[in-house]
Design a protein around this motif. Structure first.
Motif, PDB file in Angstrom:
ATOM      1  N   ALA A  37       0.831  -1.208   0.000  1.00 24.36           N
ATOM      2  CA  ALA A  37       0.000   0.000   0.000  1.00 24.36           C
ATOM      3  C   ALA A  37       0.865   1.257   0.000  1.00 24.36           C
ATOM      4  O   ALA A  37       0.565   2.240  -0.701  1.00 24.36           O
ATOM      5  N   TYR A  38       1.935   1.231   0.772  1.00 28.63           N
ATOM      6  CA  TYR A  38       2.851   2.372   0.821  1.00 28.63           C
ATOM      7  C   TYR A  38       3.467   2.618  -0.555  1.00 28.63           C
ATOM      8  O   TYR A  38       3.545   3.757  -1.017  1.00 28.63           O
ATOM      9  N   CYS A  39       3.917   1.544  -1.202  1.00 25.33           N
ATOM     10  CA  CYS A  39       4.535   1.671  -2.526  1.00 25.33           C
ATOM     11  C   CYS A  39       3.536   2.244  -3.533  1.00 25.33           C
ATOM     12  O   CYS A  39       3.880   3.108  -4.350  1.00 25.33           O
ATOM     13  N   ARG A  40       2.305   1.778  -3.495  1.00 28.60           N
ATOM     14  CA  ARG A  40       1.295   2.268  -4.442  1.00 28.60           C
ATOM     15  C   ARG A  40       1.011   3.754  -4.221  1.00 28.60           C
ATOM     16  O   ARG A  40       0.717   4.491  -5.173  1.00 28.60           O
ATOM     17  N   GLU A  41       1.109   4.185  -2.970  1.00 27.27           N
ATOM     18  CA  GLU A  41       0.864   5.598  -2.661  1.00 27.27           C
ATOM     19  C   GLU A  41       2.049   6.476  -3.054  1.00 27.27           C
ATOM     20  O   GLU A  41       1.863   7.580  -3.601  1.00 27.27           O
ATOM     21  N   LYS A  42       3.257   5.999  -2.821  1.00 29.60           N
ATOM     22  CA  LYS A  42       4.437   6.856  -2.949  1.00 29.60           C
ATOM     23  C   LYS A  42       5.192   6.702  -4.270  1.00 29.60           C
ATOM     24  O   LYS A  42       6.010   7.552  -4.608  1.00 29.60           O
ATOM     25  N   MET A  43       4.947   5.605  -4.987  1.00 32.80           N
ATOM     26  CA  MET A  43       5.713   5.317  -6.198  1.00 32.80           C
ATOM     27  C   MET A  43       4.797   5.154  -7.400  1.00 32.80           C
ATOM     28  O   MET A  43       3.611   4.860  -7.260  1.00 32.80           O
ATOM     29  N   GLU A  44       5.368   5.312  -8.577  1.00 33.87           N
ATOM     30  CA  GLU A  44       4.687   4.983  -9.823  1.00 33.87           C
ATOM     31  C   GLU A  44       5.024   3.528 -10.149  1.00 33.87           C
ATOM     32  O   GLU A  44       6.184   3.209 -10.451  1.00 33.87           O
ATOM     33  N   ILE A  45       4.052   2.652 -10.058  1.00 38.47           N
ATOM     34  CA  ILE A  45       4.298   1.214 -10.157  1.00 38.47           C
ATOM     35  C   ILE A  45       4.283   0.778 -11.620  1.00 38.47           C
ATOM     36  O   ILE A  45       3.279   0.950 -12.320  1.00 38.47           O
ATOM     37  N   LYS A  46       5.398   0.210 -12.067  1.00 34.78           N
ATOM     38  CA  LYS A  46       5.515  -0.273 -13.449  1.00 34.78           C
ATOM     39  C   LYS A  46       5.928  -1.740 -13.477  1.00 34.78           C
ATOM     40  O   LYS A  46       6.616  -2.177 -14.400  1.00 34.78           O
ATOM     41  N   ALA A  52      14.428  12.025  -3.322  1.00 31.15           N
ATOM     42  CA  ALA A  52      14.166  12.187  -4.749  1.00 31.15           C
ATOM     43  C   ALA A  52      13.526  13.540  -5.038  1.00 31.15           C
ATOM     44  O   ALA A  52      12.768  14.075  -4.226  1.00 31.15           O
ATOM     45  N   LYS A  53      13.818  14.091  -6.210  1.00 29.30           N
ATOM     46  CA  LYS A  53      13.204  15.353  -6.626  1.00 29.30           C
ATOM     47  C   LYS A  53      11.930  15.112  -7.433  1.00 29.30           C
ATOM     48  O   LYS A  53      11.276  16.064  -7.867  1.00 29.30           O
ATOM     49  N   GLU A  54      11.594  13.839  -7.674  1.00 31.33           N
ATOM     50  CA  GLU A  54      10.438  13.465  -8.476  1.00 31.33           C
ATOM     51  C   GLU A  54       9.855  12.182  -7.907  1.00 31.33           C
ATOM     52  O   GLU A  54      10.469  11.540  -7.061  1.00 31.33           O
ATOM     53  N   LYS A  55       8.666  11.813  -8.363  1.00 35.93           N
ATOM     54  CA  LYS A  55       8.056  10.573  -7.900  1.00 35.93           C
ATOM     55  C   LYS A  55       8.821   9.391  -8.485  1.00 35.93           C
ATOM     56  O   LYS A  55       9.005   9.278  -9.695  1.00 35.93           O
ATOM     57  N   ALA A  56       9.274   8.502  -7.614  1.00 32.40           N
ATOM     58  CA  ALA A  56      10.079   7.366  -8.050  1.00 32.40           C
ATOM     59  C   ALA A  56       9.225   6.358  -8.799  1.00 32.40           C
ATOM     60  O   ALA A  56       8.065   6.108  -8.444  1.00 32.40           O
ATOM     61  N   GLN A  57       9.803   5.746  -9.841  1.00 34.05           N
ATOM     62  CA  GLN A  57       9.160   4.663 -10.578  1.00 34.05           C
ATOM     63  C   GLN A  57       9.706   3.328 -10.085  1.00 34.05           C
ATOM     64  O   GLN A  57      10.924   3.162  -9.978  1.00 34.05           O
ATOM     65  N   PRO A  65      12.704  -7.144 -12.696  1.00 32.49           N
ATOM     66  CA  PRO A  65      12.167  -5.907 -12.111  1.00 32.49           C
ATOM     67  C   PRO A  65      12.575  -5.764 -10.651  1.00 32.49           C
ATOM     68  O   PRO A  65      13.143  -6.676 -10.057  1.00 32.49           O
ATOM     69  N   GLY A  66      12.230  -4.585 -10.087  1.00 30.54           N
ATOM     70  CA  GLY A  66      12.446  -4.395  -8.657  1.00 30.54           C
ATOM     71  C   GLY A  66      13.357  -3.243  -8.307  1.00 30.54           C
ATOM     72  O   GLY A  66      13.740  -3.100  -7.142  1.00 30.54           O
ATOM     73  N   SER A  67      13.695  -2.421  -9.291  1.00 35.06           N
ATOM     74  CA  SER A  67      14.540  -1.270  -9.007  1.00 35.06           C
ATOM     75  C   SER A  67      13.711   0.014  -9.064  1.00 35.06           C
ATOM     76  O   SER A  67      12.587   0.021  -9.582  1.00 35.06           O
ATOM     77  N   LEU A  68      14.266   1.096  -8.556  1.00 41.36           N
ATOM     78  CA  LEU A  68      13.635   2.403  -8.644  1.00 41.36           C
ATOM     79  C   LEU A  68      14.352   3.257  -9.681  1.00 41.36           C
ATOM     80  O   LEU A  68      15.562   3.122  -9.883  1.00 41.36           O
ATOM     81  N   THR A  69      13.618   4.145 -10.313  1.00 42.47           N
ATOM     82  CA  THR A  69      14.213   5.186 -11.148  1.00 42.47           C
ATOM     83  C   THR A  69      13.728   6.533 -10.633  1.00 42.47           C
ATOM     84  O   THR A  69      12.515   6.764 -10.541  1.00 42.47           O
ATOM     85  N   ALA A  70      14.683   7.385 -10.255  1.00 37.47           N
ATOM     86  CA  ALA A  70      14.371   8.737  -9.787  1.00 37.47           C
ATOM     87  C   ALA A  70      15.659   9.531  -9.678  1.00 37.47           C
ATOM     88  O   ALA A  70      16.680   9.001  -9.228  1.00 37.47           O
ATOM     89  N   GLU A  71      15.596  10.776 -10.089  1.00 39.54           N
ATOM     90  CA  GLU A  71      16.733  11.668  -9.877  1.00 39.54           C
ATOM     91  C   GLU A  71      16.655  12.229  -8.463  1.00 39.54           C
ATOM     92  O   GLU A  71      15.584  12.603  -7.991  1.00 39.54           O
ATOM     93  N   ALA A  72      17.794  12.261  -7.784  1.00 44.11           N
ATOM     94  CA  ALA A  72      17.838  12.849  -6.439  1.00 44.11           C
ATOM     95  C   ALA A  72      17.807  14.369  -6.537  1.00 44.11           C
ATOM     96  O   ALA A  72      18.191  14.954  -7.560  1.00 44.11           O
ATOM     97  N   ARG A  73      17.338  14.997  -5.487  1.00 43.49           N
ATOM     98  CA  ARG A  73      17.319  16.452  -5.484  1.00 43.49           C
ATOM     99  C   ARG A  73      18.750  16.994  -5.506  1.00 43.49           C
ATOM    100  O   ARG A  73      19.684  16.335  -5.068  1.00 43.49           O
ATOM    101  N   HIS A  74      18.876  18.199  -6.014  1.00 44.53           N
ATOM    102  CA  HIS A  74      20.187  18.829  -6.115  1.00 44.53           C
ATOM    103  C   HIS A  74      20.547  19.475  -4.776  1.00 44.53           C
ATOM    104  O   HIS A  74      19.949  19.168  -3.751  1.00 44.53           O
ATOM    105  N   GLY A  75      21.534  20.341  -4.777  1.00 46.82           N
ATOM    106  CA  GLY A  75      21.994  20.972  -3.549  1.00 46.82           C
ATOM    107  C   GLY A  75      23.358  20.456  -3.152  1.00 46.82           C
ATOM    108  O   GLY A  75      23.978  19.651  -3.855  1.00 46.82           O
ATOM    109  N   ASP A  76      23.844  20.941  -2.024  1.00 42.94           N
ATOM    110  CA  ASP A  76      25.160  20.551  -1.533  1.00 42.94           C
ATOM    111  C   ASP A  76      25.104  19.159  -0.914  1.00 42.94           C
ATOM    112  O   ASP A  76      24.157  18.827  -0.203  1.00 42.94           O
TER     113      ASP A  76
END
Length: 466
Positions: free
Chosen positions: A224-233, A345-350, A360-371
């Motif tokens: 349930a957490y994954c379905r809420e927080k991630m884009e499931i592919k 992440a700076k975007e919703k993880a897939q 399958p079973g990995s995430l794709t997402a760019e991390a937020r920038h900054g120091d």
């Protein structure tokens, strides 16, 4: 919440003003309370609540050990009694903070009441004679910003040392055959640092996953957490396997009393479960329980230290140094198949497929920038060090997996450091400048700090309060 408990042992010397020492004991205590610092005082040891007598010191040792303090704070409320400070510090074997409040203007008749700075010079020398490492916070006023900064940095140092002295890592299966880089000396880690491994075979993990599925409740919560927080592919049964793997690993970490894990990502896991472990790793990483790839024990140690340095304010991420930036001269790609916590992440993880594998079973997402701070604990041939430095997130081409393009001061210098060792292609990053506290903690844990940029004098200046 991270909780660090200090032993508060203010000190005085008899030939200077005792009333003024008592005054500053109270003012310092009040300032610690304002800052929300947890501490154990010595007010019940004598009427003054000050360290100046050997018999009292023995009682203080007993009390502080009973209270299990994580660090020792020695405010010199006047000159202080240097040999009692050194004896106490030697007996406690925890990080030591040496400081004293700035003296007032001498009296009109020339009398000086405290001579705090002079006493700090004396205690520093005696601590060296006792071979006790210590942290020095500059002679300043309680209201100075450098006091608060120094206290908070010392708490982080204590947290790093406390973590390092209590490391136990769940090793899930041996390293992949092709990854000779991630071999480690288990016996040496135990002998040198008391770092303990709890190795288990892959079938034991599969049993834990099966048990998690049979129980069902926790697995469904993760789904349930994954379905809420991630884009499931991925397919429903593959998502269930990701969730069950997360729950199974979590249960094994608790069973063996570990605070991190290192897993053999491939290939046995795929033949047994049909997924990559990246997303399950990410879920645990987001809970502050580092799980690293390719059975990289040194990487797990690094992650624990970086998490401790961050004091729970943000999560760390385990990355590969991969390729140079195609457009930025000192740019580099930090990437891994998908184990980074989604909180950075700076975007919703897939939840999807990785770059180099068919399962399958990995995430794709760019991390937020900054120091960011980048770090690697590593060693070979009996010597261990910690690579440390700063970077900043920058724009770059779209990638697969969890990733962040970064820019450093001099990529060629960093590249040579990693190639020439004792480091490998793995590091740990965090969106916070924790270089100074990691550098300072090295003196307590017997590891050499190794800055990949020539900033040692800047780091020392910061720690001095400049």
């Amino acid at each position: 919440m991270v909780k660090i408990k200090l032993g508060y042992a203010p000190t005085r010397r008899s030939i200077f003003s005792a009333p003024d020492a008592v005054k500053y004991r109270g003012l310092t205590r009040q300032r610690l309370e304002e800052l929300g610092v947890e501490f154990v005082d010595i007010d019940d040891i004598n009427e003054e609540g000050l360290l100046y007598d050997e018999n009292d010191r023995l009682k203080i040792v007993e009390k502080f050990k009973r209270e299990k303090i994580d660090g020792l704070f020695l405010p010199h409320c006047n000159f202080g009694t240097e040999y009692l400070c050194a004896r106490l510090a030697k007996d406690m074997n925890v990080p030591v903070l040496l400081w004293g409040p700035l003296d007032e203007r001498p009296e009109p008749n020339g009398v000086r009441l405290r001579d705090t700075q002079c006493g700090l010079f004396a205690t520093g020398k005696v601590l060296r004679r006792f071979q006790v490492p210590f942290t020095y916070m500059t002679n300043c006023r309680l209201s100075d910003p450098v006091f608060e900064r120094g206290i908070r940095d010392f708490l982080a140092v204590c947290n790093i040392v406390k973590t390092f002295r209590n490391i136990r890592i769940l090793q899930i299966a041996p390293r992949p055959y092709d990854f000779w880089t991630t071999m480690c000396n288990e016996g040496e880690l135990l002998e040198k640092f008391n770092i303990q491994l709890s190795p288990i075979p892959m079938p034991e993990l599969m049993d834990a996953v099966k048990a998690a599925k049979e129980e069902g409740t926790e697995v469904q919560k993760v789904v349930a957490y994954c379905r809420e927080k991630m884009e499931i592919k991925v397919k429903d049964d593959e998502l269930e396997n990701v969730a069950a793997l997360k729950v199974g690993m979590s249960n094994l970490i608790k069973k063996y009393g570990c605070n991190a894990a290192a897993i053999q990502c491939w290939n046995a896991l795929q033949s047994e479960l049909g997924i990559m472990p990246c997303a399950a790793n990410a879920l645990l990483n987001d809970e502050g329980i580092p799980v690293v790839c390719e059975t990289d024990i040194h990487g797990a140690i690094t992650a624990l230290l970086v998490e401790a340095a961050g004091m729970g304010e943000t999560r760390s991420f385990f990355a590969d140094w991969t390729i140079r930036h195609p457009d930025i001269e000192n740019g580099e790609l930090l990437q891994h198949c998908g184990p980074w916590p989604i909180s950075i992440a700076k975007e919703k993880a897939q939840l999807t497929y990785p770059l180099a594998f068919d399962h399958p079973g990995s995430l794709t997402a760019e991390a937020r920038h900054g120091d960011v701070t980048l770090c690697r604990f590593d060693g070979d041939n009996g010597e261990y060090s910690m690579l440390l430095g700063n970077a900043k997130g920058v724009e770059g081409p779209r990638c697969m997996g969890t990733y962040l393009w970064i820019e450093v001061e001099n990529i060629k210098r960093l590249e040579a450091k990693v190639v020439e060792g004792p480091y490998i292609h793995h590091c740990v990053g965090i969106h916070k400048n924790v270089v100074p506290v990691l550098y300072e903690a090295c003196k307590y844990i017997g590891v050499k700090p190794d800055l990949y940029d020539p900033i040692e004098e800047e780091v020392k200046a910061y720690l001095r309060g400049e």
